[in-house]
Design an enzyme around this catalytic site. Structure first.
Site, PDB file in Angstrom:
ATOM      1  N   LYS A  98       0.843  -1.208   0.000  1.00  0.00           N
ATOM      2  CA  LYS A  98       0.000   0.000   0.000  1.00  0.00           C
ATOM      3  C   LYS A  98       0.873   1.251   0.000  1.00  0.00           C
ATOM      4  O   LYS A  98       1.844   1.340   0.763  1.00  0.00           O
ATOM      5  CB  LYS A  98      -0.899  -0.019   1.238  1.00  0.00           C
ATOM      6  CG  LYS A  98      -1.968   1.070   1.271  1.00  0.00           C
ATOM      7  CD  LYS A  98      -2.863   0.911   2.497  1.00  0.00           C
ATOM      8  CE  LYS A  98      -4.031   1.893   2.461  1.00  0.00           C
ATOM      9  NZ  LYS A  98      -4.926   1.709   3.637  1.00  0.00           N
ATOM     10  N   SER A 101      -9.469   1.912   2.321  1.00  0.00           N
ATOM     11  CA  SER A 101      -8.498   2.672   1.561  1.00  0.00           C
ATOM     12  C   SER A 101      -7.435   1.805   0.901  1.00  0.00           C
ATOM     13  O   SER A 101      -6.704   2.296   0.058  1.00  0.00           O
ATOM     14  CB  SER A 101      -7.835   3.694   2.476  1.00  0.00           C
ATOM     15  OG  SER A 101      -7.124   3.048   3.523  1.00  0.00           O
ATOM     16  N   SER A 161     -10.327  -0.563   6.208  1.00  0.00           N
ATOM     17  CA  SER A 161      -9.512  -0.448   5.000  1.00  0.00           C
ATOM     18  C   SER A 161      -8.775  -1.705   4.584  1.00  0.00           C
ATOM     19  O   SER A 161      -8.198  -1.750   3.504  1.00  0.00           O
ATOM     20  CB  SER A 161      -8.511   0.700   5.162  1.00  0.00           C
ATOM     21  OG  SER A 161      -9.178   1.941   5.162  1.00  0.00           O
TER      22      SER A 161
END
Lengths: 474, 474
Positions: free
Chosen positions: A96, A165, A189
């Protein structure tokens, strides 16, 4: 159903949990041992999928193909010599784009960080490299881990969000681009994108995996999404052994390979505030899944028949507001600096959140911490009534998101609703999600929550679900 | 004894706790109200002292005189209008050069950060500005808050260290350059320099003041050194009200002005592992001070007459090694990135520490956390036997430090020994130091430790010591 070489449906909205095959890595190790496969060849297969699907899926913010090939070749030499660094040696991993990486920019989905290239490794990234993993790319994140979305689309329907996210990690794993990827969760997320993209995932106990430079908030965790429980667990434990937990915390503990599947005797069924938002088809599918658990001999405790469960439900009934406000306060100074330094960099969504945070007082924050602590105390008392809790990973399949419309109010949840995930986050509890349902041709997951520290037990029960209970199609 | 206009001895090693007058701010507020003094005039007096003494003391890594004058003028307008932002409106403050400031570089005493200018405000700095304080300069820190020293000298003898790692803050306050300054402590980095420089200081309960971007270690606190208990407390509480505590922690709480002096009925006297390192003159002075407390009616509990105190002593007997190893592990990834990025930037001291940290395993760290938790549990049980604990703030006056000698092994403690401070840090306990002794013409402090959260009570007892007990000269 058309499929690519590794079982991916080619028609939108044709996901079927009974037939979908996820991408795995752990089952290639014997082939690396006998020379019939190599980490480099595995990587090249990933790169082929990326070349084919990335134009639509847009999972990556950056790729380091050259570095990945070098790392995979080095891994191949180790496997050939019978000296792998770990069970994930050679595993291609997407990270990420909130976590710093020395060989790729870290732009955090935020215009203000365009070109940001700190040339440092997050502790988790460092541990992955130590274990021989191949850091293939940075995956798209919603802005700074919030809700302002990046360009990534859902691998099962490009008109839908992949969740957020950890959008890019969810989509990259779901699209067979990588067998495993790093996400992070404050609200939902990790678990939500895994649910939307048919992945398994472990949101570990708060503090169980070292966040490195990212320790500014009290309720975020790093964790892995993967195509298999085995890869998810092996990556998690490899990091825990090398980088430990957050400062002051014990790390995730357990075996080197995934815990054996374990049928729970009793499970708490949690509705959470998510149930009110859940569509009827998903409610029906979840209800049917619970019937299958009962039929398999699992005793289910619900808010209707077990008063302590109702107390737990009440304790997390405002989890969304509590989590959002706590995190907004904790991010307040960093976001204020960002807006002051780069007024046009952060999104309107971020600025609206900052404005709310700046209306809070320290005592508002203290009140929220007290409520969070109370909920955790209730979980500590109620949790041991069962082996764990089971709940939806999202209030339905990935929603459509056509983009913000100029002149209209901003959509509050362009990456879908994390409403089913705030409870586990607020309780600092481990949660393992598995793709157990197909609703309208799109995946929906269910998660097993344990008490803090019970990551291995939650994983073992999630594995049992995946391996022993028939998924539901609705 | 020659003195400057505000009571500073001009002859080295002539500190006398009976006559030394510290620089104060709180007692000027009525003069600001009636117009007989102004924050700008106060600032100019500070700047005069800096101009005179900084060539020898070298307390500052950066000064922002222009910005400070603007801020002081703005404060003066507010006082004139009867609308100060807080009780520290206009107070000139030095900020340890580990904390980010938007208007000055943040070089952290490390060559690798030379010229580093992130143009962001640490949460504490932001809160100070909100309260109207004048951020006058960045004070010298030992490298990255460790033990590799900067150029600062002791205001009472330039041949001696001012202590570390908050060296510049200690010296600037002790030299009357500012009435108050920000420090931070992992081992003894607030309390030790305060002891060496005749300041008062509060090392708050772990987590009680928001460290902002600096939350990477589990055992560091930000806190203030000052010339008076009143200024120390007012600055601390002003920050706590505006920026809260660390993420997940309640902030320091208490009144807006310093708690009233309170004589303790009972105090635990702690030797800590520091007693073995304490010189005879300081031991004698401390013993005499304890006799004065007894004479004043304070019951003293020691390891010799109270078995639970011995248990507490044993629990913190290895605090130095435990604290150092925990912090080394927690800094490991950040320091590795630093060395990789800038091989010649960090000192040999830092690199030696990193090498030790990289030999540790996650389970070594877990074992240390368990021992720390055990010590805290013992403190929670033993602490309530008394109103607080009293102990030396340093094992003697500031030692000489002539500098590293080429070709010889590095001095292990060029900023003096933090041996008396690891216990309070490991216990996450508040500690307030007051200058109660003069040994060989140099200051030595004693500290009052409370249970976590008892910052106000510890401050009240420290105030009583300072106001009601005759200091000891040896």
């Amino acid at each position: 159903m058309m499929e690519d070489g590794i079982g991916m449906p080619q028609t939108p909205r044709s996901y079927d949990p009974r037939s979908f095959e996820q991408l795995t890595y752990h089952d290639r190790l014997s082939a690396f041992d006998d020379g019939s496969d190599t980490p480099r060849a595995y990587l090249e297969r990933c790169l082929e999928v990326i070349a084919e699907r990335e134009p639509v899926v847009q999972a990556f913010a950056a790729l380091n193909e050259e570095g990945a090939r070098e790392a995979a070749d080095a891994s191949g030499e180790r496997w050939k010599a019978g000296k792998p660094l770990s069970l994930i040696d050679g595993m291609p991993i997407g990270v990420k784009d909130l976590l710093e990486t020395r060989d790729m920019p870290t732009q955090m989905g935020c215009e203000a960080y365009r070109g940001n290239f700190p040339k440092r490794d997050n502790a988790m990234v460092s541990a992955l490299r130590e274990a021989g993993a191949v850091i293939l790319g940075k995956t798209v994140t919603a802005e700074l881990g919030g809700s302002h979305p990046g360009p990534t689309t859902n691998p099962f329907d490009p008109a839908c969000t992949p969740g957020g996210s950890s959008s890019g990690t969810g989509a990259a794993v779901g699209a067979h681009m990588v067998p495993c990827g790093v996400g992070s969760q404050v609200g939902g997320s990790i678990i939500r994108p895994a649910s939307y993209c048919a992945n398994v995932a472990l949101k570990p106990t708060q503090g169980a995996l070292n966040r490195g430079e990212r320790q500014g908030t009290s309720m975020s965790t790093h964790g892995f999404q993967a195509g298999s429980i085995e890869d998810m667990w092996r990556a998690s434990i490899a990091v825990a052994r090398r980088a430990g937990g957050d400062r002051g915390h014990f790390a995730l503990s357990g075996p080197d390979t995934a815990p054996a599947a374990r049928q729970p005797a009793r499970l708490i069924v949690l509705e959470t505030e998510g149930w009110a938002e859940t569509d009827q088809a998903t409610r029906d599918a979840f209800t049917k899944l619970m019937e299958r658990l009962s039929a398999a001999g699992v005793t289910l405790l619900t808010r209707r028949d077990c008063p302590p469960v109702e107390v737990l439900e009440q304790a997390i009934a405002d989890a969304r507001d509590i989590c959002n406000a706590i995190t907004a306060w904790e991010n307040r100074w960093a976001h204020r600096n960002l807006v002051d330094q780069s007024p046009d960099g952060p999104s309107t969504r971020l600025k609206e959140g900052l404005a709310k945070a700046e209306e809070m007082t320290a005592d508002d924050y203290h009140a929220l911490l007290a409520r969070r602590a109370a909920a955790q105390a209730i979980h500590a008392r109620v949790g041991p009534m069962a082996d764990g809790a089971i709940l939806l990973s999202a209030p339905g399949p990935a929603p459509l998101w056509p983009g913000d419309r100029p002149g209209e109010p901003l959509a509050p949840r362009p990456t879908g609703s994390p409403v089913c995930n705030f409870g586990t986050s607020m309780l600092f509890a481990p949660a393992a999600t598995v793709p157990m349902m197909g609703v309208g041709g799109m995946p929906v997951g269910v998660q097993i929550m344990g008490l803090p520290g019970e990551d291995a037990a939650a994983t073992a029960m999630a594995r049992w679900l995946l391996e022993s209970v028939d998924p539901v199609v609705a």
